[in-house]
Scaffold this motif. Structure first.
Motif, PDB file in Angstrom:
ATOM      1  N   GLU A  98     -15.379  -8.142   7.524  1.00 41.56           N
ATOM      2  CA  GLU A  98     -14.169  -8.718   6.920  1.00 41.56           C
ATOM      3  C   GLU A  98     -14.448  -9.043   5.446  1.00 41.56           C
ATOM      4  OE1 GLU A  98     -10.474  -9.375   7.395  1.00 41.56           O
ATOM      5  OE2 GLU A  98     -11.329  -9.824   9.349  1.00 41.56           O
ATOM      6  N   LEU A 114     -10.315 -18.670  13.554  1.00 40.77           N
ATOM      7  CA  LEU A 114     -10.723 -17.274  13.774  1.00 40.77           C
ATOM      8  C   LEU A 114     -10.674 -16.392  12.533  1.00 40.77           C
ATOM      9  CD1 LEU A 114      -9.174 -15.651  16.970  1.00 40.77           C
ATOM     10  CD2 LEU A 114     -11.563 -16.008  16.433  1.00 40.77           C
ATOM     11  N   HIS A 122     -17.600 -16.279  15.042  1.00 43.32           N
ATOM     12  CA  HIS A 122     -16.336 -15.615  15.368  1.00 43.32           C
ATOM     13  C   HIS A 122     -16.333 -15.171  16.833  1.00 43.32           C
ATOM     14  CE1 HIS A 122     -13.642 -12.094  15.693  1.00 43.32           C
ATOM     15  NE2 HIS A 122     -12.837 -12.868  14.983  1.00 43.32           N
ATOM     16  N   THR A 271      -4.729 -21.903  12.051  1.00 39.19           N
ATOM     17  CA  THR A 271      -4.776 -20.439  12.014  1.00 39.19           C
ATOM     18  C   THR A 271      -3.648 -19.843  12.846  1.00 39.19           C
ATOM     19  OG1 THR A 271      -7.146 -20.460  11.746  1.00 39.19           O
ATOM     20  CG2 THR A 271      -6.205 -18.435  12.607  1.00 39.19           C
ATOM     21  N   LEU A 272      -3.497 -20.373  14.059  1.00 37.78           N
ATOM     22  CA  LEU A 272      -2.491 -19.787  14.942  1.00 37.78           C
ATOM     23  C   LEU A 272      -1.085 -19.996  14.390  1.00 37.78           C
ATOM     24  CD1 LEU A 272      -3.980 -20.598  18.455  1.00 37.78           C
ATOM     25  CD2 LEU A 272      -3.931 -18.414  17.266  1.00 37.78           C
ATOM     26  N   THR A 279       4.037 -13.603  10.246  1.00 38.69           N
ATOM     27  CA  THR A 279       3.938 -12.213  10.699  1.00 38.69           C
ATOM     28  C   THR A 279       5.103 -11.870  11.627  1.00 38.69           C
ATOM     29  OG1 THR A 279       2.475 -13.070  12.395  1.00 38.69           O
ATOM     30  CG2 THR A 279       1.439 -11.898  10.573  1.00 38.69           C
ATOM     31  N   LEU A 331       7.674  -1.810  14.585  1.00 42.32           N
ATOM     32  CA  LEU A 331       6.306  -2.224  14.262  1.00 42.32           C
ATOM     33  C   LEU A 331       5.465  -1.056  13.751  1.00 42.32           C
ATOM     34  CD1 LEU A 331       5.669  -4.668  17.240  1.00 42.32           C
ATOM     35  CD2 LEU A 331       5.836  -5.271  14.821  1.00 42.32           C
ATOM     36  N   VAL A 337       1.910  -6.358   8.279  1.00 48.38           N
ATOM     37  CA  VAL A 337       0.702  -6.411   7.438  1.00 48.38           C
ATOM     38  C   VAL A 337       0.381  -4.955   7.077  1.00 48.38           C
ATOM     39  CG1 VAL A 337      -1.729  -7.118   7.372  1.00 48.38           C
ATOM     40  CG2 VAL A 337      -0.102  -8.373   8.827  1.00 48.38           C
ATOM     41  N   MET A 340      -5.361  -4.000   5.316  1.00 47.43           N
ATOM     42  CA  MET A 340      -6.380  -5.059   5.481  1.00 47.43           C
ATOM     43  C   MET A 340      -7.619  -4.627   4.717  1.00 47.43           C
ATOM     44  SD  MET A 340      -5.464  -7.770   6.980  1.00 47.43           S
ATOM     45  CE  MET A 340      -7.082  -8.451   6.731  1.00 47.43           C
ATOM     46  N   ARG A 342     -12.027  -4.626   4.147  1.00 43.57           N
ATOM     47  CA  ARG A 342     -13.388  -4.790   4.650  1.00 43.57           C
ATOM     48  C   ARG A 342     -14.345  -4.520   3.500  1.00 43.57           C
ATOM     49  NH1 ARG A 342     -10.716  -6.556   8.307  1.00 43.57           N
ATOM     50  NH2 ARG A 342     -10.846  -6.052  10.523  1.00 43.57           N
ATOM     51  N   THR A 424      -0.858  -1.259  13.713  1.00 49.56           N
ATOM     52  CA  THR A 424      -0.165  -2.472  13.270  1.00 49.56           C
ATOM     53  C   THR A 424      -0.964  -3.740  13.561  1.00 49.56           C
ATOM     54  OG1 THR A 424       1.888  -1.328  13.650  1.00 49.56           O
ATOM     55  CG2 THR A 424       2.030  -3.738  13.523  1.00 49.56           C
ATOM     56  N   LEU A 426      -4.246  -3.544  14.380  1.00 45.67           N
ATOM     57  CA  LEU A 426      -5.615  -3.037  14.247  1.00 45.67           C
ATOM     58  C   LEU A 426      -6.301  -2.777  15.587  1.00 45.67           C
ATOM     59  CD1 LEU A 426      -7.099  -4.751  11.083  1.00 45.67           C
ATOM     60  CD2 LEU A 426      -6.020  -2.544  11.308  1.00 45.67           C
ATOM     61  N   LYS A 429     -12.989  -5.859  17.592  1.00 47.40           N
ATOM     62  CA  LYS A 429     -13.195  -7.278  17.899  1.00 47.40           C
ATOM     63  C   LYS A 429     -12.415  -8.229  16.990  1.00 47.40           C
ATOM     64  CE  LYS A 429     -17.285  -7.977  15.108  1.00 47.40           C
ATOM     65  NZ  LYS A 429     -18.533  -8.613  14.954  1.00 47.40           N
ATOM     66  N   ARG A 430     -11.856  -7.724  15.897  1.00 48.88           N
ATOM     67  CA  ARG A 430     -11.023  -8.574  15.056  1.00 48.88           C
ATOM     68  C   ARG A 430      -9.551  -8.158  15.127  1.00 48.88           C
ATOM     69  NH1 ARG A 430     -14.469 -11.820  11.537  1.00 48.88           N
ATOM     70  NH2 ARG A 430     -12.563 -12.964  11.124  1.00 48.88           N
ATOM     71  N   ILE A 433      -5.182 -11.027  17.943  1.00 51.13           N
ATOM     72  CA  ILE A 433      -5.291 -11.609  19.290  1.00 51.13           C
ATOM     73  C   ILE A 433      -3.890 -11.857  19.870  1.00 51.13           C
ATOM     74  CG2 ILE A 433      -5.297 -14.085  18.691  1.00 51.13           C
ATOM     75  CD1 ILE A 433      -7.724 -14.388  20.534  1.00 51.13           C
TER      76      ILE A 433
HETATM   77  C1  HEM Z   1       4.244  -8.826  14.209  1.00 54.59           C
HETATM   78  C2  HEM Z   1       3.394  -9.801  14.272  1.00 54.59           C
HETATM   79  C3  HEM Z   1       1.936  -9.722  13.919  1.00 54.59           C
HETATM   80  C4  HEM Z   1       1.254  -8.801  13.175  1.00 54.59           C
HETATM   81  C5  HEM Z   1       1.815  -7.562  12.475  1.00 54.59           C
HETATM   82  C6  HEM Z   1      -0.135  -9.198  13.173  1.00 54.59           C
HETATM   83  C7  HEM Z   1      -1.140  -8.475  12.553  1.00 54.59           C
HETATM   84  C8  HEM Z   1      -2.472  -8.838  12.573  1.00 54.59           C
HETATM   85  C9  HEM Z   1      -3.543  -8.068  11.987  1.00 54.59           C
HETATM   86  C10 HEM Z   1      -3.363  -6.745  11.254  1.00 54.59           C
HETATM   87  C11 HEM Z   1      -4.693  -8.732  12.199  1.00 54.59           C
HETATM   88  C12 HEM Z   1      -6.090  -8.300  11.789  1.00 54.59           C
HETATM   89  C13 HEM Z   1      -6.552  -9.074  10.594  1.00 54.59           C
HETATM   90  C14 HEM Z   1      -7.966  -8.760  10.212  1.00 54.59           C
HETATM   91  O1  HEM Z   1      -8.385  -7.617  10.198  1.00 54.59           O
HETATM   92  O2  HEM Z   1      -8.672  -9.699   9.887  1.00 54.59           O
HETATM   93  C15 HEM Z   1      -4.357  -9.942  12.922  1.00 54.59           C
HETATM   94  C16 HEM Z   1      -5.268 -10.887  13.309  1.00 54.59           C
HETATM   95  C17 HEM Z   1      -4.924 -12.049  13.966  1.00 54.59           C
HETATM   96  N1  HEM Z   1      -3.689 -12.384  14.471  1.00 54.59           N
HETATM   97 FE1  HEM Z   1      -2.015 -11.331  14.279  1.00 54.59          FE
HETATM   98  N2  HEM Z   1      -0.267 -10.345  13.900  1.00 54.59           N
HETATM   99  C18 HEM Z   1       0.961 -10.696  14.393  1.00 54.59           C
HETATM  100  C19 HEM Z   1       1.261 -11.762  15.216  1.00 54.59           C
HETATM  101  C20 HEM Z   1       0.347 -12.692  15.646  1.00 54.59           C
HETATM  102  C21 HEM Z   1       0.640 -13.779  16.545  1.00 54.59           C
HETATM  103  C22 HEM Z   1       1.996 -14.024  17.203  1.00 54.59           C
HETATM  104  C23 HEM Z   1      -0.513 -14.511  16.683  1.00 54.59           C
HETATM  105  C24 HEM Z   1      -0.789 -15.736  17.496  1.00 54.59           C
HETATM  106  C25 HEM Z   1       0.017 -16.300  18.343  1.00 54.59           C
HETATM  107  C26 HEM Z   1      -1.524 -13.861  15.867  1.00 54.59           C
HETATM  108  C27 HEM Z   1      -2.813 -14.301  15.731  1.00 54.59           C
HETATM  109  C28 HEM Z   1      -3.797 -13.617  15.072  1.00 54.59           C
HETATM  110  C29 HEM Z   1      -5.162 -14.108  14.934  1.00 54.59           C
HETATM  111  C30 HEM Z   1      -5.704 -15.436  15.448  1.00 54.59           C
HETATM  112  C31 HEM Z   1      -5.875 -13.117  14.259  1.00 54.59           C
HETATM  113  C32 HEM Z   1      -7.352 -13.115  13.890  1.00 54.59           C
HETATM  114  C33 HEM Z   1      -8.109 -12.396  14.978  1.00 54.59           C
HETATM  115  C34 HEM Z   1      -9.604 -12.383  14.760  1.00 54.59           C
HETATM  116  O3  HEM Z   1     -10.064 -12.383  13.607  1.00 54.59           O
HETATM  117  O4  HEM Z   1     -10.328 -12.347  15.755  1.00 54.59           O
HETATM  118  N3  HEM Z   1      -0.966 -12.759  15.266  1.00 54.59           N
HETATM  119  N4  HEM Z   1      -3.008  -9.970  13.156  1.00 54.59           N
END
Ligand code: HEM
Length: 493
Positions: A98, A114, A122, A271-272, A279, A331, A337, A340, A342, A424, A426, A429-430, A433
Motif C-alpha cells: 500500500e 484497517l 493489518h 475507518t468503517l 463510497t 459498479l 474509486v 488505487m 502501491r 471495483t 479490488l 488481502k486488502r 471488506i
Molecule cells: C461502492 C462502495 C465501495 C467501493 C467502490 C469500495 C472500494 C474499495 C476499494 C477499492 C478498496 C481497496 C483500497 C486499497 O487498496 O487500499 C476498499 C477497501 C476497504 N473498504 Fe471499501 N468500498 C466500498 C464500500 C465499502 C463499505 C460499505 C465498507 C464497510 C462497511 C468498506 C470498507 C472498506 C475497508 C475497511 C477497506 C480496507 C480493507 C483493507 O485494507 O483490508 N467499503 N474499498
C-alpha cells in the motif's frame, strides 16, 4: 554566492543523476508524454474534469502496463492488465505494498484502522473484522438496513410534497486531501503528533481546515459511542445487529496476541464510517443519476420491484435479477474509486496476460519493476478492458448481466477481482471488506426509493463527475467546489 543557492547548485548533479538512473529501467515502456518536469503526468491523472477520460484513453492507447511520469518525471506504472493486477494484489501484496502516503493520510484522519495499517498488524485486524462482513452476518443486519432506508424515504417524502421537487442528493469533502497526499510522508516525519497537528492547523486552505474540524468532531463522537458500547458490553449487553458491538465482543473473546487495543478499535470505527459512507453514497448517487438519464431502465426496475407484493427482506432483494444487473453494471462502468496506489518494497517482475508493444517494436510479456516504484492501479481501465468485456466495454448496458458473460470474462475468473469479475473492490488481502455490505445497502436504498419516487434530470442543470480519490458529482458551470447532484424528485401516485 548565498549559502542556499550554493546548496541548490551542489544538489543539481545528484538530482539529475538520480533522475536519469531512475528512468533507465522503463526506457522500453510506452506511455503518454510528460507534461511538466516537476509533476510529470500527475496533474493530468487527477484533473477534476478530464482525469477520468485521460485514465481510460491511456489504457486504450498504450495497453495494460503504461509508463507514466511522477514527481520530477520519475517513471511510475499505470496498470490495468488482469494478470499483472492479480500479481500485484494477490500474489505479491507485500512487494507491491500500500502506498505510504495513503496509509499515512488515513492514520492522520482515522487512527490505526484497517486502511492505515500494513503487514502483521493489518493481518491481525482483518482476521478479526472478516466475520462481521460475511454474507451470513450481513443477512442478519438486513432489518437495520431496511429501517434506515425507510427513514430516508420518509425524510425525502417530507421535502418533496405533492409537486416534483429539485433535491440535492449528495455532499462530501474527503477527496480534498488528494493533491497533498505525496507530501504527507514528509509531514509525519515532522516529529510528535502535537507538532504535526500545529502544522496542519497552519495550512492556509479553508477546505483542509474544514476537514480537520470534521475529523475532530468525528473523533470526539466516536470516543463517546465507543465508551458507551464498552460499558454496555461490561454490563453483559451486546446488540448483535450492531457491527461495532459485535466487534468489541469478538475482541474481548480473542486471545491476547490477536486482540486489538482500544486505539485500534476506535480506528476501525472511524475507518468503517469513512470507507462505507462516501463510497456507497457515491455509488448510489451515480445510480440515481443514470436512472434519471435512462427513464426506461427506471420504469423496468419499478415494474420488477412491484410485480408482486412481498415482504422486503434479504431473500426478496436477492430475487430481483434486473436490479442486480443494474447495480453490477453501474459498479463496473463507474467504479466509485477509479484508481488505487502501491509502491514496490523490492525488485519485482510483472507478468502480463495481454502482451504490450515496447518502444523497440517488440512484444513485452513481463515487466521488470525496481524497488521504490510507484504503481497506479487503474481500476477504471481494468473494468473497461475491451479484450475482456468486448468492444462495448465502456457502454453502460445492464442487459449484459442477464445473458451469459463473454468467455473472455469467465475464463479469467481465477485472476479477477473479489466482485463479479471486476476490480471495483479490488482483490487479495486488502480487497474491500465491505463489498457485500455495499451491494445490500445499494439494493435496499434503491428498492425503497424507487417504489415511492421517480427521479429525473433538472432541465438546464448539467451534472458532471469529478476525478479524485472518489468520483464526485458536481454541477457543471458552477463555482462551487463541493459535490452537488440536483435531481427532480416526484412522488409516485
Ligand atoms: C461502492 C462502495 C465501495 C467501493 C467502490 C469500495 C472500494 C474499495 C476499494 C477499492 C478498496 C481497496 C483500497 C486499497 O487498496 O487500499 C476498499 C477497501 C476497504 N473498504 Fe471499501 N468500498 C466500498 C464500500 C465499502 C463499505 C460499505 C465498507 C464497510 C462497511 C468498506 C470498507 C472498506 C475497508 C475497511 C477497506 C480496507 C480493507 C483493507 O485494507 O483490508 N467499503 N474499498
Amino acid at each position: 554566492m548565498p549559502p542556499l543557492t550554493a546548496v541548490i547548485a551542489l544538489c543539481i548533479p545528484f538530482v539529475v543523476l538520480w533522475s536519469v538512473r531512475a528512468r533507465r529501467w522503463a526506457a522500453n515502456l510506452n506511455g503518454p508524454p510528460s507534461q511538466s518536469f516537476l509533476l510529470g503526468n500527475l496533474l493530468q491523472l487527477v484533473a477534476p474534469e478530464t482525469g477520468r477520460d485521460w485514465l481510460l484513453n491511456a489504457s486504450n492507447k498504450y495497453g495494460g502496463v503504461i509508463k507514466i511520469k511522477g514527481l520530477l518525471n520519475r517513471p511510475s506504472l499505470l496498470v490495468s492488465d488482469p494478470l499483472a493486477l492479480h500479481h500485484i494484489l494477490v500474489k505479491e501484496p507485500t512487494v507491491f505494498e500500500e502506498w505510504q502516503a495513503f496509509t499515512i493520510t488515513n492514520s492522520l484522519l482515522f487512527g490505526d484502522g484497517l486502511v492505515a495499517t500494513i503487514g502483521e498488524q493489518h493481518r491481525r485486524q482483518r482476521k478479526m473484522l472478516n466475520p462481521l462482513f460475511s454474507l451470513q452476518h450481513l443477512r442478519s443486519l438486513a432489518p437495520s438496513f431496511l429501517s434506515i432506508a425507510k427513514e430516508l424515504e420518509q425524510l425525502l417524502a417530507l421535502r418533496v410534497g405533492d409537486d416534483p421537487q429539485e433535491i440535492d442528493i449528495t455532499g462530501a469533502s474527503v477527496s480534498v486531501l488528494m493533491p497533498a497526499a505525496p507530501f504527507l510522508p514528509l509531514l509525519v516525519r515532522l516529529g510528535p503528533a502535537r507538532l504535526r497537528r500545529r502544522v496542519v492547523e497552519m495550512i492556509p486552505f479553508r477546505l483542509i481546515q474544514k476537514l480537520k474540524n470534521i475529523v475532530d468532531i468525528l473523533a470526539a463522537q466516536m470516543e463517546v459511542i465507543f465508551r458507551e458500547k464498552q460499558s454496555l458490553l461490561k454490563g453483559g449487553q451486546s446488540d448483535k445487529h450492531d457491527i461495532m458491538a459485535v466487534l468489541l465482543k469478538a475482541n474481548q473473546n480473542s486471545s491476547k496476541s490477536e486482540c486489538m487495543s482500544d486505539k485500534e478499535l476506535l480506528g476501525q470505527m472511524a475507518t468503517l464510517v469513512f470507507a462505507a459512507t462516501d463510497t456507497t453514497s457515491g455509488a448510489i448517487a451515480r445510480l440515481l443519476h443514470l436512472l434519471s438519464q435512462h427513464p426506461e431502465v427506471q420504469a423496468r426496475l419499478f415494474e420488477e420491484m412491484t410485480s408482486d407484493e412481498r415482504e422486503l427482506n434479504y431473500e426478496t432483494l436477492a430475487s430481483l435479477p434486473y436490479l442486480d444487473a443494474v447495480i453490477r453494471e453501474t459498479l463496473r462502468v463507474y467504479p466509485t474509486v477509479p484508481m488505487m496506489f502501491r509502491q514496490t518494497t523490492a525488485d519485482a517482475s510483472l507478468p502480463l496476460l495481454h502482451p504490450i508493444r515496447g518502444v523497440d517494436g517488440h512484444d513485452i510479456t513481463s515487466v521488470h519493476v525496481p524497488k521504490g516504484t510507484d504503481v497506479f492501479i487503474n481500476i477504471l481501465g481494468s473494468n473497461h478492458l475491451r479484450l475482456t468485456w468486448g468492444q462495448d466495454a465502456s457502454e453502460w448496458n445492464p442487459e449484459r448481466w442477464l445473458a451469459p458473460l463473454p468467455e473472455t470474462v469467465t475464463k479469467n475468473r481465477s485472476i479477477a477481482g473479489v466482485y463479479s469479475h471486476m476490480m471495483t473492490f479490488l482483490a487479495g488481502k486488502r480487497a474491500c471488506i465491505g463489498f457485500n455490505f455495499a451491494q445490500i445497502e445499494m439494493k435496499v436504498v434503491i428498492y425503497t426509493l424507487l417504489r415511492s419516487f421517480e427521479f429525473s434530470l433538472v432541465p438546464g442543470k448539467e451534472i458532471g463527475w469529478n476525478m479524485g480519490l472518489l468520483m464526485t458529482p458536481v454541477l457543471r458551470g458552477s463555482d462551487s467546489i463541493h459535490s452537488h447532484m440536483p435531481l427532480l424528485v416526484r412522488k409516485r401516485k
